[in-house]
Scaffold this motif. Structure first.
Motif, PDB file in Angstrom:
ATOM      1  N   HIS A   1       0.799  -1.223   0.000  1.00 15.91           N
ATOM      2  CA  HIS A   1       0.000   0.000   0.000  1.00 15.91           C
ATOM      3  C   HIS A   1       0.836   1.279   0.000  1.00 15.91           C
ATOM      4  CE1 HIS A   1      -3.848  -2.046   1.775  1.00 15.91           C
ATOM      5  NE2 HIS A   1      -3.609  -2.357   0.522  1.00 15.91           N
ATOM      6  N   THR A   2       2.055   1.241   0.553  1.00 13.38           N
ATOM      7  CA  THR A   2       2.762   2.511   0.754  1.00 13.38           C
ATOM      8  C   THR A   2       4.188   2.558   0.225  1.00 13.38           C
ATOM      9  OG1 THR A   2       3.523   1.860   2.976  1.00 13.38           O
ATOM     10  CG2 THR A   2       1.393   2.987   2.828  1.00 13.38           C
TER      11      THR A   2
ATOM     12  N   ALA B   1      -9.322   5.902   2.705  1.00 10.21           N
ATOM     13  CA  ALA B   1      -7.948   5.583   2.331  1.00 10.21           C
ATOM     14  C   ALA B   1      -7.871   5.199   0.850  1.00 10.21           C
ATOM     15  CB  ALA B   1      -7.416   4.441   3.196  1.00 10.21           C
TER      16      ALA B   1
ATOM     17  N   GLN C   1      -6.035   1.708   7.851  1.00 16.41           N
ATOM     18  CA  GLN C   1      -6.918   2.425   6.926  1.00 16.41           C
ATOM     19  C   GLN C   1      -7.185   3.840   7.438  1.00 16.41           C
ATOM     20  OE1 GLN C   1      -8.278   1.447   3.941  1.00 16.41           O
ATOM     21  NE2 GLN C   1      -9.340  -0.509   4.142  1.00 16.41           N
TER      22      GLN C   1
ATOM     23  N   LEU D   1      -4.050   6.031   6.811  1.00 15.15           N
ATOM     24  CA  LEU D   1      -3.853   6.380   5.405  1.00 15.15           C
ATOM     25  C   LEU D   1      -4.940   7.335   4.922  1.00 15.15           C
ATOM     26  CD1 LEU D   1      -2.714   2.969   3.837  1.00 15.15           C
ATOM     27  CD2 LEU D   1      -1.317   4.945   4.498  1.00 15.15           C
ATOM     28  N   GLY D   2      -6.155   7.184   5.452  1.00 10.54           N
ATOM     29  CA  GLY D   2      -7.199   8.141   5.110  1.00 10.54           C
ATOM     30  C   GLY D   2      -6.868   9.541   5.611  1.00 10.54           C
TER      31      GLY D   2
ATOM     32  N   ASP E   1      -0.167   8.352  -0.865  1.00  8.53           N
ATOM     33  CA  ASP E   1       0.430   7.905   0.392  1.00  8.53           C
ATOM     34  C   ASP E   1       1.641   6.999   0.213  1.00  8.53           C
ATOM     35  OD1 ASP E   1      -0.684   5.514  -0.454  1.00  8.53           O
ATOM     36  OD2 ASP E   1      -2.380   5.627   0.917  1.00  8.53           O
TER      37      ASP E   1
ATOM     38  N   ASN F   1       5.467   6.659   5.628  1.00 13.65           N
ATOM     39  CA  ASN F   1       4.232   5.950   5.975  1.00 13.65           C
ATOM     40  C   ASN F   1       4.488   4.478   6.250  1.00 13.65           C
ATOM     41  OD1 ASN F   1       2.616   8.202   5.795  1.00 13.65           O
ATOM     42  ND2 ASN F   1       2.040   7.842   3.664  1.00 13.65           N
TER      43      ASN F   1
END
Length: 389
Positions: free
Chosen positions: A38-39, A103, A311, A314-315, A342, A347
């Protein structure tokens, strides 16, 4: 991602209230892989971090199968099905909670809820039956994706037509409620794309990985603990399959296979990595390497809460929160890159550190059961605990 079942008592052959730590380590590994996917702003040395795109969703699904198999050994098929229904409902509710944070990730909880419910049924099959069904799931996932969303949706609509006609008189008597129950062609198309063909998550493949996880754990968990030789054999087989998929893709297209495409190379790498990860966890964790496994076990023991918390963070990083009518905006900082997304190393570090520290802090402050398991795990535990007793 719901609270890990506790493997115990005479039917499982392990001491009462004994927790399989290697399963928590595997859950922690799935969380770290997810955070990388995700990051991480790049693939890292030789693109090794890109493997997280193959591993994450499939490992979460496989762990659903692991948990289902352990619960069936302890409680039997009937109560396991009820527990699966409760956990599926909890995952669906957690998905709505995660949606509130906005997110920039594609949530997997609804898919895992359906997989959890399915494993409550298919988990009662003998090990050979589950292995065969796993192969069928892989073949079905690849085939449906190759057919395409429009074609599959058209066949589904045609198959549902007789049911719609048969229920038409009943729905007519129900008025507006009956009209809401009618399944339209656009709805079938949307459902097909979301759950069967378009990805990134496809139910047949996720169910196949869950079945594979249930077969693997049944083969390595023994009366004396974990059969390490069997676990190492699984890990070796996974390494060979994943390596073959990567080699084929390198030879065929000159690069990594594209994740989430349900191509043969993608499926081979994904399935191989799942087996490799579970096999290594089962083989290595009992060897007592706390410096390596303890941080992962801490995060993996509170998976659902950590998932929703990630979540939420990240949101906040990309858009902020709206609380009681007021906005909590993050402003510029290392939590967003130049494109406003993001994908930053900052992160990634924050999420991994928080995944370890938050469960430790929670358990130091909260001692009462089932809340000690985690905030969301405690809610689920209130219901599952009664069923288990």
């Amino acid at each position: 991602m719901s609270p890990a079942p506790v493997e115990a008592e005479t039917r499982g052959g392990l001491p009462a209230r004994h927790r399989l730590v290697w399963v928590d380590v595997a859950r922690g590994l799935a969380l770290v892989s997810m955070m990388i996917a995700h990051t991480a702003p790049s693939g890292g040395p030789a693109g090794v971090l890109n493997l997280s795109e193959f591993l994450t969703a499939a490992l979460f699904a496989a762990l659903v199968g692991v948990g289902s198999a352990l619960e069936r050994r302890r409680y039997g098929a009937g109560r396991t099905l009820v527990l699966a229904a409760v956990r599926a409902l909890a995952l669906w509710a957690a998905a709505f909670l995660a949606d509130l944070f906005g997110a920039q990730v594609v949530d997997i909880l609804r898919h895992l809820a359906l997989v959890t419910l399915a494993m409550g049924v298919f988990g009662a099959l003998p090990r050979v039956g589950r292995a065969v069904l796993a192969l069928v799931g892989v073949a079905l996932g690849v085939w449906l994706t190759a057919l395409g969303t429009v074609t599959v949706a058209a066949h589904l609509s045609a198959g549902l037509a007789p049911l719609q006609e048969a229920t038409a008189p009943i729905r007519a008597q129900l008025g507006n409620v009956g009209a809401a129950l009618e399944i339209t062609d656009p709805e079938v198309l949307m459902w097909t794309a979301s759950y069967l063909t378009a990805g990134p998550y496809r139910l047949p493949l996720l169910l196949a990985w869950a079945l594979l996880g249930s077969v693997l754990v049944a083969s390595v968990v023994r009366f004396e603990g974990v059969a390490r030789v069997t676990a190492v054999a699984w890990a070796g087989a996974g390494l060979l399959v994943a390596g073959a998929g990567l080699a084929w893709s390198r030879w065929h297209i000159g690069e990594f296979p594209t994740p989430y495409t349900a191509s043969l190379a993608d499926v081979a790498v994904t399935g191989g990595l799942v087996v490799l990860a579970l096999g290594l966890c089962a083989a290595v964790v009992p060897a007592h390497l706390p410096w390596l496994t303890d941080p992962l076990a801490v995060a993996g023991s509170m998976t659902l809460s950590v998932y929703v918390a990630h979540q939420a963070y990240l949101g906040w990083a990309v858009g902020g929160w709206t609380v009681f009518g007021g906005a909590l905006q993050p402003g510029p900082g290392p939590w967003v890159n130049a494109a406003g997304t993001d994908d930053t190393w900052f992160n990634l570090v924050v999420l991994i550190v928080a995944a370890v520290l938050l469960p430790l802090l929670w358990r130091r402050l909260v001692r009462a059961r089932p809340w000690q398991r985690g905030p969301l795990e405690g809610v689920v535990g209130l219901v599952t605990g009664r069923i288990a007793r």
